[in-house]
Design a protein around this motif. Structure first.
Motif, PDB file in Angstrom:
ATOM      1  N   THR A 104       1.295   9.363  -5.550  1.00 13.85           N
ATOM      2  CA  THR A 104       1.535  10.759  -5.178  1.00 13.85           C
ATOM      3  C   THR A 104       2.641  11.367  -6.032  1.00 13.85           C
ATOM      4  OG1 THR A 104       2.960  10.042  -3.355  1.00 13.85           O
ATOM      5  CG2 THR A 104       0.689  10.572  -2.824  1.00 13.85           C
ATOM      6  N   THR A 105       3.627  10.566  -6.420  1.00 16.92           N
ATOM      7  CA  THR A 105       4.686  11.063  -7.294  1.00 16.92           C
ATOM      8  C   THR A 105       4.108  11.415  -8.662  1.00 16.92           C
ATOM      9  OG1 THR A 105       6.325   9.714  -6.151  1.00 16.92           O
ATOM     10  CG2 THR A 105       6.921  10.515  -8.334  1.00 16.92           C
ATOM     11  N   ARG A 106       3.242  10.528  -9.185  1.00 19.70           N
ATOM     12  CA  ARG A 106       2.600  10.780 -10.475  1.00 19.70           C
ATOM     13  C   ARG A 106       1.726  12.027 -10.415  1.00 19.70           C
ATOM     14  NH1 ARG A 106      -0.516   6.174 -11.111  1.00 19.70           N
ATOM     15  NH2 ARG A 106       1.207   4.885 -10.494  1.00 19.70           N
ATOM     16  N   GLU A 107       0.948  12.175  -9.350  1.00 17.65           N
ATOM     17  CA  GLU A 107       0.072  13.337  -9.205  1.00 17.65           C
ATOM     18  C   GLU A 107       0.870  14.615  -9.066  1.00 17.65           C
ATOM     19  OE1 GLU A 107      -2.393  12.374  -5.893  1.00 17.65           O
ATOM     20  OE2 GLU A 107      -3.623  10.971  -7.046  1.00 17.65           O
ATOM     21  N   ALA A 108       1.996  14.551  -8.367  1.00 17.13           N
ATOM     22  CA  ALA A 108       2.830  15.740  -8.205  1.00 17.13           C
ATOM     23  C   ALA A 108       3.373  16.197  -9.551  1.00 17.13           C
ATOM     24  CB  ALA A 108       3.969  15.466  -7.239  1.00 17.13           C
ATOM     25  N   LYS A 109       3.743  15.238 -10.403  1.00 18.74           N
ATOM     26  CA  LYS A 109       4.228  15.600 -11.731  1.00 18.74           C
ATOM     27  C   LYS A 109       3.126  16.222 -12.559  1.00 18.74           C
ATOM     28  CE  LYS A 109       7.856  12.113 -12.112  1.00 18.74           C
ATOM     29  NZ  LYS A 109       8.255  10.869 -12.778  1.00 18.74           N
ATOM     30  N   GLN A 110       1.899  15.694 -12.434  1.00 12.81           N
ATOM     31  CA  GLN A 110       0.779  16.217 -13.205  1.00 12.81           C
ATOM     32  C   GLN A 110       0.345  17.582 -12.710  1.00 12.81           C
ATOM     33  OE1 GLN A 110      -2.204  13.199 -12.954  1.00 12.81           O
ATOM     34  NE2 GLN A 110      -1.238  11.916 -14.512  1.00 12.81           N
ATOM     35  N   GLU A 111       0.547  17.856 -11.414  1.00 12.46           N
ATOM     36  CA  GLU A 111       0.096  19.111 -10.844  1.00 12.46           C
ATOM     37  C   GLU A 111       1.063  20.270 -11.093  1.00 12.46           C
ATOM     38  OE1 GLU A 111      -0.793  18.530  -6.753  1.00 12.46           O
ATOM     39  OE2 GLU A 111      -2.461  17.178  -7.176  1.00 12.46           O
ATOM     40  N   THR A 150       0.833  -1.204   0.000  1.00 16.67           N
ATOM     41  CA  THR A 150       0.000   0.000   0.000  1.00 16.67           C
ATOM     42  C   THR A 150       0.866   1.251   0.000  1.00 16.67           C
ATOM     43  OG1 THR A 150      -1.756  -1.167   1.175  1.00 16.67           O
ATOM     44  CG2 THR A 150      -1.802   1.228   1.268  1.00 16.67           C
ATOM     45  N   ALA A 151       1.921   1.256   0.798  1.00 16.27           N
ATOM     46  CA  ALA A 151       2.810   2.417   0.871  1.00 16.27           C
ATOM     47  C   ALA A 151       3.520   2.651  -0.460  1.00 16.27           C
ATOM     48  CB  ALA A 151       3.836   2.228   1.988  1.00 16.27           C
ATOM     49  N   LEU A 152       3.980   1.584  -1.088  1.00 17.30           N
ATOM     50  CA  LEU A 152       4.651   1.743  -2.382  1.00 17.30           C
ATOM     51  C   LEU A 152       3.680   2.259  -3.444  1.00 17.30           C
ATOM     52  CD1 LEU A 152       6.881  -1.460  -2.406  1.00 17.30           C
ATOM     53  CD2 LEU A 152       7.644   0.916  -2.157  1.00 17.30           C
ATOM     54  N   ASN A 153       2.468   1.733  -3.452  1.00 17.63           N
ATOM     55  CA  ASN A 153       1.466   2.217  -4.405  1.00 17.63           C
ATOM     56  C   ASN A 153       1.106   3.673  -4.148  1.00 17.63           C
ATOM     57  OD1 ASN A 153       1.338  -0.231  -5.733  1.00 17.63           O
ATOM     58  ND2 ASN A 153      -0.379  -0.972  -4.528  1.00 17.63           N
ATOM     59  N   LEU A 154       0.972   4.038  -2.881  1.00 23.47           N
ATOM     60  CA  LEU A 154       0.662   5.419  -2.529  1.00 23.47           C
ATOM     61  C   LEU A 154       1.803   6.348  -2.927  1.00 23.47           C
ATOM     62  CD1 LEU A 154      -1.266   7.413  -1.157  1.00 23.47           C
ATOM     63  CD2 LEU A 154      -0.143   6.873   1.011  1.00 23.47           C
ATOM     64  N   ARG A 155       3.036   5.924  -2.705  1.00 19.20           N
ATOM     65  CA  ARG A 155       4.204   6.723  -3.084  1.00 19.20           C
ATOM     66  C   ARG A 155       4.216   6.946  -4.597  1.00 19.20           C
ATOM     67  NH1 ARG A 155       5.804  10.135  -1.319  1.00 19.20           N
ATOM     68  NH2 ARG A 155       6.223   9.199   0.666  1.00 19.20           N
ATOM     69  N   ARG A 156       3.970   5.874  -5.370  1.00 17.64           N
ATOM     70  CA  ARG A 156       3.936   6.002  -6.838  1.00 17.64           C
ATOM     71  C   ARG A 156       2.828   6.945  -7.278  1.00 17.64           C
ATOM     72  NH1 ARG A 156       3.718   0.324  -7.126  1.00 17.64           N
ATOM     73  NH2 ARG A 156       5.785  -0.405  -6.659  1.00 17.64           N
TER      74      ARG A 156
END
Length: 172
Positions: A118-125, A110-116
């Motif tokens: 949030t990283t993807r969303e940060a790039k999109q934002e 769950t933590a690894l999926n959440l990290r991925r």
């Protein structure tokens, strides 16, 4: 059943429910007893689950991200996935291994999926970068309308086919 019930005093569970989940390979009947009671919504079992097992999540997740908010988010996602609704994953636990290890594995995933995510969303934002402008009127217009332009551009990109978005991403 009696030994498992003695391990978790105060947790109520019908024998039939426990026996229905018991398999030949069950090596942790006390953990299975608690998991069954949690899947039945027993409040004492849920409190014990939080106390005993979600604390170990903190240690497992801290290797990925030590931030309190991140650990709390992982714990909340786990509670939801493992304990809520008719498809609660705690129903999949069969007692073949320690419940703590099972939860720790789920926490790390769950933590690894959440990290991925949030990283993807940060790039999109990341907002559309403003170009260096010499004209003060154009600079004022960009400053005033940048959020609307940014939102319109994001909607336009989101409306593209995945292949077109990928090509645009590669191009720029």
């Amino acid at each position: 059943f009696d030994q498992a019930r003695a391990t978790w005093p105060g947790v109520e569970l019908a024998f039939d429910t426990f026996a229905g989940r018991m398999t030949a390979g069950c090596s942790h009947p006390a953990d299975l007893f608690l998991a069954c009671a949690c899947s039945e919504g027993d409040p004492v079992a849920l409190a014990e689950f939080d106390r005993m097992f979600l604390g170990c999540v903190r240690d497992a997740v801290a290797r990925i991200d030590r931030a309190h908010d991140f650990v709390t988010e992982v714990q909340q996602i786990l509670r939801e996935r493992l304990l809520v609704g008719p498809n609660a994953k705690i129903r999949d636990y069969r007692g073949n291994g320690a419940l703590a290890s099972w939860i720790r594995t789920a926490a790390v995933r769950t933590a690894l999926n959440l990290r991925r995510r949030t990283t993807r969303e940060a790039k999109q934002e990341a907002s559309v970068e403003a170009f260096e402008v010499l004209d003060p009127e154009i600079a004022l217009l960009r400053q005033r309308y940048m959020p609307e332009i940014d939102a319109a551009l994001r909607r336009a990109i989101a409306g593209l086919d995945p292949k077109e978005r990928l090509l645009l991403h590669f191009y720029y």
